[in-house]
Design a protein around this motif. Structure first.
Motif: not given
Ligand code: CTP
Length: 319
Positions: A28-34, A307, A312, A314, A318
Motif C-alpha cells: 500500500h502506499s502512503l503517497e497521496g493518502w487522503k 486504500n 491510515k 503505516t 515515518c
C-alpha cells in the motif's frame, strides 16, 4: 449500503500481492493518502448497529455486585466470581463517555516498528491506544511514549512480568502502571478461564499502591459483536486480535485513525526478517491452526480500508 460496500471492495480491491521468500504481503502506499470522511462516518454508523464502544468498552459498577457469578464469554461452561477487589475497580461510568478525538493512533506490536522512527508522529496524535502493556521507554524513538489507553491480556503477567513470582517482578509492574497516570487500562478479564488469578493479583496491586490508572473490563458482548460486524462484511474472523478490536472501538471516538505496528508477516517487503513483537522474542504462530487469530486476513482487510481512505496504515518509516 456500507456493509456491501466494504465486502465488494474486498473482492475487487486492487491490492497487489507480492510473493517474496514465500510470504504474501500486501502493498500500500502512503503517497497521496487522503481521509475519506464519508466512509469513516458510514463505517462508524454500521459498527454502531453491532456495538456501542462507549458502553461496551467496559462493564460498570452497577452491572454487578460482589459475589455475582458470571460465565466466561468464550467458555460458557466455566464461571468466574466477581470479587470485592474487581468490583471496586469497575468504573462508575464508561471511561470513554463523551470522549472524541480528531486523530488517534492504534499501535500494534509488530517488529516492523523497529527503526521506523515513528515515535514523534505517534505521540502527536490526540489519543494513543497501545496493546498488552508493550514497553515504550527503551523504544521511544520508534514507538513514542504517549499512552492514553492500553490493553492487558491476563497472560501478560506471565509473559512479561514473571508471573509476579518475586518482588522485583511486582515492582516492575507497578512502575509500568504508575507511568500510565490516569490512562485507561483495559483488561479482558471475562474471555476465557485461566487468567483469573493474574487479574486478581493485578487488581490487588493497583489497589494497594493506589495507582491512578482507570481500569476498564470489556463488556460480555463486545467480542461477539465485533466478530458479528466483521462477519457481516465477509471477514470471517474466529477471534479478533487485540489490534483489530482496538480499531473497531476507535471508530466510535476518532475521526482519523492511524495504525502503526500492524505487520503479521515474518519478512518485510524487501525480504528482511521482521520480529513478531518489537520488544521480545515471541515467535510467529499465526500461520498455524493452533492460533485463535487470523492476523493476515485482518491485515488484508485493514489494507483495503487504508486504500479506501478509511484509516491510515503505516508499515514503513515515518519521515
Ligand atoms: N500485530 C500485528 N503484527 C504482529 C504483531 C501484532 O499486526 N507481528 C497487531 C495485532 O493486531 C495484535 C496487536 O498488534 O492484536 C497487538 O499485538 P499482541 O500484543 O501480540 O496481540 P494479541 O492479539 O493480544 O495477541 P495474543 O492473543 O497472542 O496475546
Amino acid at each position: 449500503d456500507g456493509e456491501l460496500c466494504l465486502s465488494r471492495s474486498l473482492v475487487n480491491s486492487s491490492d497487489k500481492i507480492i510473493r517474496k521468500s514465500g510470504s504474501s504481503v500486501f502493498q500500500h502506499s502512503l503517497e497521496g493518502w487522503k481521509i475519506n470522511s464519508s466512509l469513516v462516518l458510514e463505517i462508524r454508523k454500521n459498527i454502531l448497529r453491532f456495538l456501542d464502544a462507549e458502553r461496551d468498552v467496559s462493564v460498570v459498577k452497577s452491572s454487578f455486585k460482589p459475589g455475582d457469578v458470571i460465565h466466561y464469554v468464550l467458555d460458557r461452561r466455566r464461571t468466574l466470581n466477581i470479587s470485592q477487589d474487581l468490583h471496586s475497580l469497575l468504573p462508575e461510568v464508561s471511561p470513554m463517555k463523551n470522549r472524541r478525538f480528531k486523530t488517534c493512533a492504534v499501535v500494534g506490536n509488530s517488529g516492523i516498528l523497529l527503526d521506523s522512527e515513528c515515535g514523534k508522529e505517534i505521540d502527536s496524535h490526540n489519543f494513543v491506544i497501545r496493546c498488552n502493556l508493550a514497553p515504550v521507554v527503551e523504544f521511544a524513538a520508534d514507538v513514542g511514549t504517549k499512552s492514553d489507553f492500553i490493553t492487558m491480556n491476563p497472560s501478560v503477567v506471565q509473559r512479561a512480568f514473571g508471573g509476579f513470582r518475586n518482588e522485583s517482578d511486582r515492582e516492575k509492574f507497578v512502575h509500568r502502571l504508575s507511568m500510565l497516570n490516569d490512562s485507561v487500562l483495559w483488561i479482558p478479564a471475562f474471555m476465557v478461564k485461566g487468567g483469573e488469578k493474574h487479574v486478581e493479583w493485578v487488581n490487588a496491586l493497583i489497589l494497594k499502591n493506589k495507582l491512578k490508572v482507570r481500569t476498564a473490563y470489556p463488556s460480555l458482548r463486545l467480542i461477539h459483536a465485533v466478530r458479528g460486524y466483521w462477519l457481516t462484511n465477509k471477514v470471517p474472523i474466529k477471534r479478533p486480535s487485540t489490534g483489530l478490536l482496538m480499531y473497531t472501538l476507535a471508530t466510535r471516538f476518532c475521526d482519523e485513525i492511524h495504525l502503526y505496528g500492524f505487520w503479521p508477516f515474518p519478512k518485510d517487503l524487501n525480504g528482511k526478517a521482521v520480529k513478531y513483537h518489537y520488544y521480545d522474542d515471541l515467535k510467529y504462530r499465526y500461520f498455524s491452526n493452533a492460533s485463535p487469530h487470523r492476523m493476515p486476513l485482518e491485515f488484508k482487510t485493514l489494507n483495503v480500508l487504508h486504500n479506501r481512505g478509511a484509516l491510515k496504515l503505516t508499515t514503513g518509516k515515518c519521515i
